[in-house]
Structures are given as structure tokens and as C-alpha cells.
Design a protein around this motif. Structure first.
Motif, mmCIF file in Angstrom:
data_model
loop_
_atom_site.group_PDB
_atom_site.id
_atom_site.type_symbol
_atom_site.label_atom_id
_atom_site.label_comp_id
_atom_site.label_asym_id
_atom_site.label_seq_id
_atom_site.Cartn_x
_atom_site.Cartn_y
_atom_site.Cartn_z
ATOM 1 N N LEU A 1 0.825 -1.210 0.000
ATOM 2 C CA LEU A 1 0.000 0.000 0.000
ATOM 3 C C LEU A 1 0.857 1.258 0.000
ATOM 4 O O LEU A 1 0.507 2.258 -0.626
ATOM 5 N N LEU A 2 1.995 1.214 0.702
ATOM 6 C CA LEU A 2 2.871 2.377 0.768
ATOM 7 C C LEU A 2 3.444 2.707 -0.607
ATOM 8 O O LEU A 2 3.609 3.884 -0.959
ATOM 9 N N GLY A 3 3.732 1.689 -1.388
ATOM 10 C CA GLY A 3 4.216 1.927 -2.740
ATOM 11 C C GLY A 3 3.132 2.400 -3.678
ATOM 12 O O GLY A 3 3.378 3.228 -4.570
ATOM 13 N N LEU A 4 1.926 1.921 -3.481
ATOM 14 C CA LEU A 4 0.819 2.271 -4.374
ATOM 15 C C LEU A 4 0.208 3.629 -4.037
ATOM 16 O O LEU A 4 -0.213 4.377 -4.927
ATOM 17 N N GLY A 5 0.147 3.973 -2.749
ATOM 18 C CA GLY A 5 -0.575 5.151 -2.289
ATOM 19 C C GLY A 5 -0.253 6.450 -2.985
ATOM 20 O O GLY A 5 -1.160 7.187 -3.405
ATOM 21 N N PRO A 6 1.044 6.834 -3.138
ATOM 22 C CA PRO A 6 1.343 8.129 -3.759
ATOM 23 C C PRO A 6 0.853 8.268 -5.200
ATOM 24 O O PRO A 6 0.689 9.395 -5.692
ATOM 25 N N TRP A 7 0.615 7.163 -5.893
ATOM 26 C CA TRP A 7 0.157 7.227 -7.277
ATOM 27 C C TRP A 7 -1.359 7.441 -7.386
ATOM 28 O O TRP A 7 -1.865 7.825 -8.440
ATOM 29 N N VAL A 8 -2.066 7.170 -6.307
ATOM 30 C CA VAL A 8 -3.531 7.222 -6.331
ATOM 31 C C VAL A 8 -3.998 8.634 -6.023
ATOM 32 O O VAL A 8 -3.500 9.296 -5.110
ATOM 33 N N ARG A 9 -4.995 9.094 -6.752
ATOM 34 C CA ARG A 9 -5.514 10.445 -6.565
ATOM 35 C C ARG A 9 -6.460 10.513 -5.383
ATOM 36 O O ARG A 9 -7.012 9.514 -4.928
ATOM 37 N N TRP A 10 -6.642 11.749 -4.897
ATOM 38 C CA TRP A 10 -7.648 11.981 -3.871
ATOM 39 C C TRP A 10 -9.045 11.740 -4.455
ATOM 40 O O TRP A 10 -9.266 11.937 -5.642
ATOM 41 N N LYS A 11 -9.934 11.303 -3.622
ATOM 42 C CA LYS A 11 -11.363 11.154 -3.903
ATOM 43 C C LYS A 11 -11.683 9.966 -4.809
ATOM 44 O O LYS A 11 -12.505 9.122 -4.458
ATOM 45 N N GLN A 12 -11.021 9.851 -5.972
ATOM 46 C CA GLN A 12 -11.305 8.732 -6.868
ATOM 47 C C GLN A 12 -10.167 8.565 -7.866
ATOM 48 O O GLN A 12 -9.604 9.530 -8.362
ATOM 49 N N GLN A 13 -9.817 7.303 -8.136
ATOM 50 C CA GLN A 13 -8.786 6.989 -9.108
ATOM 51 C C GLN A 13 -9.263 5.816 -9.965
ATOM 52 O O GLN A 13 -9.746 4.816 -9.444
ATOM 53 N N LYS A 14 -9.126 5.948 -11.268
ATOM 54 C CA LYS A 14 -9.424 4.829 -12.158
ATOM 55 C C LYS A 14 -8.239 3.876 -12.173
ATOM 56 O O LYS A 14 -7.136 4.244 -12.591
ATOM 57 N N TRP A 15 -8.472 2.666 -11.718
ATOM 58 C CA TRP A 15 -7.364 1.735 -11.540
ATOM 59 C C TRP A 15 -6.694 1.369 -12.867
ATOM 60 O O TRP A 15 -5.506 1.048 -12.907
ATOM 61 N N GLN A 16 -7.437 1.451 -13.979
ATOM 62 C CA GLN A 16 -6.849 1.075 -15.268
ATOM 63 C C GLN A 16 -5.669 1.982 -15.646
ATOM 64 O O GLN A 16 -4.715 1.540 -16.285
ATOM 65 N N THR A 17 -5.742 3.257 -15.230
ATOM 66 C CA THR A 17 -4.677 4.191 -15.606
ATOM 67 C C THR A 17 -3.365 3.913 -14.864
ATOM 68 O O THR A 17 -2.310 4.419 -15.265
ATOM 69 N N LEU A 18 -3.421 3.136 -13.796
ATOM 70 C CA LEU A 18 -2.213 2.861 -13.011
ATOM 71 C C LEU A 18 -1.499 1.586 -13.447
ATOM 72 O O LEU A 18 -0.390 1.315 -12.973
ATOM 73 N N ILE A 19 -2.128 0.811 -14.311
ATOM 74 C CA ILE A 19 -1.512 -0.460 -14.713
ATOM 75 C C ILE A 19 -0.159 -0.253 -15.381
ATOM 76 O O ILE A 19 0.834 -0.907 -15.005
ATOM 77 N N PRO A 20 -0.020 0.662 -16.373
ATOM 78 C CA PRO A 20 1.301 0.833 -17.015
ATOM 79 C C PRO A 20 2.404 1.282 -16.048
ATOM 80 O O PRO A 20 3.462 0.643 -15.983
ATOM 81 N N PRO A 21 2.193 2.383 -15.275
ATOM 82 C CA PRO A 21 3.307 2.817 -14.410
ATOM 83 C C PRO A 21 3.630 1.821 -13.300
ATOM 84 O O PRO A 21 4.805 1.597 -12.984
ATOM 85 N N MET A 22 2.596 1.200 -12.711
ATOM 86 C CA MET A 22 2.869 0.266 -11.625
ATOM 87 C C MET A 22 3.518 -1.011 -12.140
ATOM 88 O O MET A 22 4.288 -1.660 -11.425
ATOM 89 N N SER A 23 3.223 -1.393 -13.380
ATOM 90 C CA SER A 23 3.905 -2.544 -13.976
ATOM 91 C C SER A 23 5.389 -2.252 -14.133
ATOM 92 O O SER A 23 6.249 -3.112 -13.858
ATOM 93 N N MET A 24 5.701 -1.040 -14.565
ATOM 94 C CA MET A 24 7.102 -0.651 -14.697
ATOM 95 C C MET A 24 7.803 -0.642 -13.337
ATOM 96 O O MET A 24 8.958 -1.084 -13.211
ATOM 97 N N VAL A 25 7.107 -0.147 -12.325
ATOM 98 C CA VAL A 25 7.679 -0.141 -10.976
ATOM 99 C C VAL A 25 7.930 -1.572 -10.496
ATOM 100 O O VAL A 25 8.985 -1.881 -9.914
ATOM 101 N N ALA A 26 6.963 -2.462 -10.728
ATOM 102 C CA ALA A 26 7.102 -3.858 -10.301
ATOM 103 C C ALA A 26 8.284 -4.529 -10.999
ATOM 104 O O ALA A 26 9.061 -5.268 -10.369
#
Length: 661
Positions: free
Chosen positions: A405-430
Motif C-alpha cells: 500500500l505504501l508503494g501504491l498510495g502516492p500514485w492514487v488520486r484523492w477522492k477517486q482513481q481509475k485503476w486502469q490508468t495505473l496499470i502501465p506505471p505500476m507494472s514498470m515499478v514492479a
């Protein structure tokens, strides 16, 4: 004469704290601006007199005034001057006086550096700090007087300082730790003042957040320094033992970490108000609990102070009054701290809430593991032991979801985040995290160690995520320096702290998995090989220190025929206290420590040694330093020095707000 001056000064500090705890609070309810204006000079006065008292005690230690019982019990004329000053807070009485002085310093700091606060709010905060000061100064004056004399009969020589405390780490460890412990009193006072006024908003969170960050920074440094001291001074090569007193400082740190994150939510989104208030109350309450555990005599630890039961009863009553009163006020004001903000399931608010859950679960684990054996024994159910295996296993399982969660949290927006938009950057991080983890594992020529691999993956995940998120934001803001400058200091501080946590996780995983040690018997000229390092005993000879004797050993360390270093290990015998202490020999590098401690003399002119190689152990303390640096960076954010509205407007509204309260 000087001790009497200290006694008088401490009495004046008590009187001023009593006035500070009454007049501003009276003024906040009656709208009396003059009473509120007295808060600042009273706070500064209490600090000055408490400082005079502490200086007077330091003077008595420095000049070997053995007519003072505290000096005679904790110092000696042969003690080096710097340890004489350290002995000032090396006892229960002296450390409580240091606690009192630091509390008054925090109080005066709030008075001086909170000009942006409304006068009414400032008066309430300082009034609450004054009441807390009254309790601790009363304890120091009436239950553990550091200036008590033994006239007309007094010893010609003192009992010396505890050899465990005769170390550089102990010169700065207690002040830093107390700055953190006591600093949470400011967060507590902010929460109580807000409860009294019934106002909770983003402005309140912005006021409270820098003080909480400062307290958390000091506590982080204090805990890291204590860990380093135990590693170096106790001679067993461990950096954390889950000692009850270590746990007493770790619990408020965990809750303080959660508080920092919820303050961010309250400041940014105006939500989690009640949760933030409860965490502020809990952080200081756990600091008080730590003071009770260390000073009541209920715990047996190398860190605790031996005290009589009456002192424990005083602290317990004070603890119950503070916590009980705070919770009662919270119950009465519960409706005024409700949050109305809305957010979706996949949002930064939920990410931070999830991390709070894991942090508080970890706190509960430490709380139960520390206190359950005490309750079990007091209830007549026998003796049970909850030790290192329990804590290690529980924290291993809690660290995994927390780090994710600590790694994911800073990428997520306040109030609402579409999870599909995080797949590319988080895949690169992984992918980057996996490459880094496997690369570091290959350096050890082993990828079969599951604990190390998991720790490296988690640390790399958090670190790569923090770096990648900052890089993306800078790219969005603009190219080059323009993008770097647009990102505020608070964000850089958060990133640095997260990287520090990642570094610490890697250090813990690698040290725990790959450390090797051997207990060996050596004569002069003998060699032993461990992890490719050859340790050769060159000489063993007698020591003659200022207040100790003993033996010392010189060793040569080589690898592949190349000289690495010469080590010097000691086993000291402190003549006054009749205590034996080990001074380990350490050769430190960023990638590993070589650690040798001298044991007992054996038949045949031989000696026992403990030889250890500890990979990446320095990363643990480096991670702590980076986390503290992150909090300092966040404190530089201009938002925490900017006035929200003019002071005149606040002052003109004092009477109206007092009537509403």
C-alpha cells in the motif's frame, strides 16, 4: 548553594506552569484578552526557570557535589567530564528533570513560533501544555527531587555512572528520545484545544502537522540511535531485541506515523477528523505509558530505572487522569468532529486508511506482547514469555501488505482513481523492483533465501515507486528545474521518508538472513575464517582506563591475502560498580560490518571471541536517517509558515468564539 538555586528555580517553573495552565484557559472561556496574552510570557518563563534548574544539577555533577544524593548515586570523581554531564540524565531523578525542561522548551516553542495561530487557539494550547507541565514538575519536585541532599553526612566518593551509559550514544540518545516523546504533547494539546473549541478543519490540521512532524523526527532519531548504541555497546551484535523499554518508545512512533498520514488527509480533504484526533490523543498517551513502564519498576530491562512503587502510583494516576479526561472530552464533542467528505473505494484516502489499519495493528501487537506477560503474572496465572520469534513473525506478515500500500498510495488520486490508468506505471515499478531485488540477491550468490527475497522486493517496490512517482510529477509540471521547483517541499519530504523506509526494510531483510557468527577459542597467533574474512589474533593485553581496568585484544583482518583492517576489542571491568562490560570492535562499510567481541579467558592462555559478519546492517540506520531527513524537508514547506488570516481578525473574534465554546 547551587542545588538550592536549582530547587528554587524548579519551584518557580512549577508556579509559572500552574498559572499557564489556568489563566489562558480562563481567558478562552471569558473572552479576556489580557489573560490570553499572558500565555506566551508564562511559557517562556517556565522554560527559563526549568533550564536554570537543569543547569544547576549539571553543575553539581560536573563539580562532584556528593552532598547531593543524586550525584553521589550516579557519578564519581574519576569519571570523565563528558560522562559527568551525561550522568545528569543517567538517573531517574535527572532524566525526569530533563523531561520537564524539554516539555517547557516545546511549550515555549509553540508560544514563539505559532504567531499564525488565533490568539484564542494559542491560549488553549499553551494552557493545556501548562497543565501537563504541572503534573510532571510536581512529580519531579515531590516524588523524585533531583536536588535532595544527604547533609551533614555524605560520601567522599560516588557510586559511578552505570557502565552501560558510558558511551557516546547515551550522550545524545536520551535528549533526542525525550524530544520525540514529549513533542507529542503538542499534538495532544492541539487536539484538546480543538475539542474545546469545537472547530476541526484543514487549517487546524495545517497548524498541527509541522509540530507532529518535528516530534516524529526526534523520536525516529532517538530510536535509531538507541538501536545503534545497543548494537555497539552490549556486545551481542543485535540491533533490536524487542526489549519492553524499546517497545515503549516504538508504540508512540507507530501511532505517530499513522497520525502524520491522517493529518495529511484532514489537511487536503477535510476528512478523517475524528480519527486524527484519536491518534493525536493516543500518541501522547502511549508516550505517558512508556514513561510509566520505564519508571514504575514493573519492567525489568537494561534501559529501565529502578524506582519505588509510590512513584509508579503517581505516574499511573496521572496517566489515567490525562487519558481519561481526554477520552471523556472526545465523547462529549464527538458530534463536532464528524467528517462529511465523500470518496470512492479506490482513492488515496482509502490507501492511507489501510496503512493506518496496519500501523495500529502493529501497535496492538507490540502492546499485547509487552504487557500481556505482566498481566498474566499479576493475575496469578504464572509466568509466560513473549519474545523475538512472536514479534518477528507478526511484523513479517504485517510488513507485506503495508509496504504494498505504501508503494501504491502516492500514485492514487484523492477522492477517486481509475485503476486502469495505473496499470502501465505500476507494472514498470514492479519490473524495476524485481530487477533490483534479484540483482542484490545475486551479490550474495544465493536466491533461495525467501525472507531476504521478500524483503528486497518490498523495499525495492516502495523505493522505486517513490522515485518513479516524483519523476512523473516533475515531468507533468515541466522540463528541468522548472518542474523540480513546482513540487513542494512536503512532497519531497514524503518521498525521502518512503525511500528511507525502503532502505531500512532491505537492511533488516539482508541482515536477518545473511548474518553469520562463530564463537571461537583463540590464542595469540591463531586465525579463524568467516565468510571469506580471516581474523588473526595479534595480542591480548591489560587495560588501564580512568575508572576501569580489563583486557584488550588486537586482531588483523585479511581477505584473499589483502589487509582489510585492524580491530581493537575490549572487555572492561568498572572498579567502583564491579561491573564487566564488552566494547565490541567494529569495521563498518555500507555493504557489511565486521564485528568482534572479546569473551572470557580460557585455560592455556586462550580467549573466547564472538566473530560476526553482518551484511547491510548499516542500511537499517541509514533508512532511519533518511526518514528523519524527510520530515525535516517537509517542515521546510512554506505552507507551514504562511499566515492563514490576519491576527487582527482573530483577536476581534475572541469574545464571540469564547461564548460559543
Amino acid at each position: 548553594m547551587v542545588p538550592e538555586l536549582g530547587q528554587i528555580a524548579l519551584t518557580f517553573s512549577f508556579a509559572l506552569s500552574l498559572l499557564l495552565g489556568t489563566l489562558p484557559l480562563y481567558g478562552s472561556y471569558t473572552g479576556n484578552e489580557r489573560a490570553l496574552m499572558l500565555a506566551k510570557p508564562l511559557a517562556i518563563g517556565a522554560m527559563v526557570f526549568a533550564g536554570i534548574a537543569f543547569i544547576a544539577l549539571s553543575y553539581a555533577f560536573y563539580y562532584d557535589d556528593f552532598t547531593v544524593i543524586n550525584v553521589a548515586s550516579n557519578s564519581s570523581s574519576v569519571l570523565p567530564w563528558y560522562y559527568k554531564l551525561t550522568a545528569t540524565w543517567g538517573s531517574h531523578e535527572g532524566s525526569m528533570l530533563l523531561w520537564v525542561w524539554i516539555l517547557t522548551i516545546w511549550t515555549a516553542a509553540v508560544a514563539v513560533f505559532s504567531k499564525q495561530l488565533p490568539l484564542l487557539m494559542q491560549g488553549r494550547i499553551l494552557g493545556i501544555m501548562g497543565l501537563i507541565g504541572v503534573g510532571f514538575i510536581a512529580f519531579s519536585l515531590f516524588m523524585s527531587n533531583p536536588f535532595e541532599r544527604s547533609l551533614p553526612y555524605f560520601p567522599a566518593e560516588g557510586n559511578d555512572l552505570n557502565p552501560l551509559l558510558q558511551d557516546f550514544g547515551m550522550i545524545i540518545h536520551p535528549p533526542l528520545l525525550y524530544m520525540g516523546y514529549v513533542g507529542f504533547a503538542v499534538s495532544f494539546a492541539f487536539a484538546i484545544a480543538a475539542l474545546l473549541g469545537g472547530k476541526f478543519d484543514s487549517t487546524w490540521a495545517r497548524w498541527a502537522r509541522p509540530w507532529t512532524l518535528a516530534a516524529w523526527m526526534f523520536l525516529t532519531l532517538g530510536i535509531m540511535l538507541g538501536s545503534w548504541w545497543a548494537y555497539k555497546e552490549l556486545g551481542w551484535g543485535g540491533w533490536w531485541f524487542w526489549d519492553p523499554v524499546e517497545n515503549a518508545s516504538f508504540m508512540p512512533w507507530l501511532v505517530g506515523t499513522a497520525l502524520i498520514h491522517t493529518l495529511a488527509v484532514t489537511e487536503k480533504r477535510g476528512t478523517y477528523k475524528s480519527w486524527t484526533v484519536l491518534l493525536a490523543l493516543a500518541a501522547f498517551s502511549l508516550s505517558l505509558l512508556g514513561a510509566f513502564l520505564v519508571r514504575s519498576g514493573v519492567l525489568v530491562s537494561v534501559h529501565s530505572f529502578a524506582t519505588d512503587p509510590s512513584r509508579g502510583v503517581f505516574l499511573l494516576v496521572f496517566l489515567l487522569l490525562v487519558i481519561g479526561g481526554a477520552l471523556l472530552l472526545y465523547a462529549l464533542r464527538m458530534r463536532s468532529v464528524r467528517s462529511e467528505s465523500r470518496y470512492k473505494l479506490f482513492s488515496r484516502e482509502v490507501m492511507l486508511w489501510g496503512n493506518n489499519v496496519f500501523l495500529l495493528t502493529a501497535t496492538l501487537v507490540v502492546f499485547l506482547g509487552t504487557l500481556l506477560p505482566l498481566f498474566h503474572q499479576e493475575l496469578g496465572l504464572g509466568t509466560i514469555s513473549i519474545g523475538e520469534p512472536f514479534f518477528d513473525a507478526m511484523f513479517f506478515y504485517l510488513a507485506i501488505p503495508f509496504s504494498l500500500l505504501l508503494g501504491l498510495g502516492p500514485w492514487v488520486r484523492w477522492k477517486q482513481q481509475k485503476w486502469q490508468t495505473l496499470i502501465p506505471p505500476m507494472s514498470m515499478v514492479a519490473i524495476a523492483a524485481l530487477v533490483v531485488a534479484l540483482g542484490m540477491m545475486s551479490l550474495t550468490q544465493s536466491i533461495q533465501a525467501n525472507t531476504a527475497l521478500i524483503g528486497l522486493l518490498l523495499g525495492a517496490w516502495v523505493g522505486m515507486s517513490a522515485i518513479g512517482e516524483v519523476g512523473q510529477r516533475i515531468h507533468q509540471f515541466g522540463q528541468g528545474l522548472a518542474g523540480i521547483r513546482k513540487l513542494n517541499a512536503s512532497h519531497y519530504g514524503m518521498t525521502t521518508a518512503h525511500i528511507g523506509f525502503a532502505v531500512m526494510v532491505v537492511g533488516i531483510a539482508m541482515t536477518t538472513t545473511y548474518s553469520v557468527e562463530r564463537d571461537v577459542r583463540m590464542q595469540v597467533g591463531d586465525s579463524v575464517t568467516l565468510s571469506g574474512y580471516q581474523f588473526t589474533l595479534l595480542d591480548v593485553y591489560d587495560l588501564d582506563g580512568p575508572n576501569y581496568g580489563g583486557e584488550a585484544a588486537d586482531l588483523r583482518v585479511e581477505r584473499d591475502g589483502r589487509l582489510i583492517t585492524n580491530l581493537h576489542a575490549e572487555k572492561r571491568f568498572y572498579t567502583i560498580q564491579r561491573t564487566v562490560m564488552t566494547q565490541a570492535a567494529i569495521h563498518a562499510r555500507l555493504s557489511r560490518d565486521l564485528y568482534v567481541s572479546l569473551g572470557e579467558a580460557l585455560p592455556g592462555n586462550a580467549w573466547s571471541f564472538k566473530v560476526q559478519v553482518k551484511p547491510f546492517v548499516r542500511w537499517i540506520w541509514l533508512g532511519g536517517l533518511l526518514m528523519a531527513l524527510g520530515s525535516i524537508w517537509s517542515l521546510l514547506d512554506v505552507r507551514y509558515r504562511r499566515k492563514v488570516v490576519s491576527r487582527v481578525r482573530h483577536n476581534s473574534a475572541i469574545t464571540k468564539e469564547a461564548e460559543n465554546a
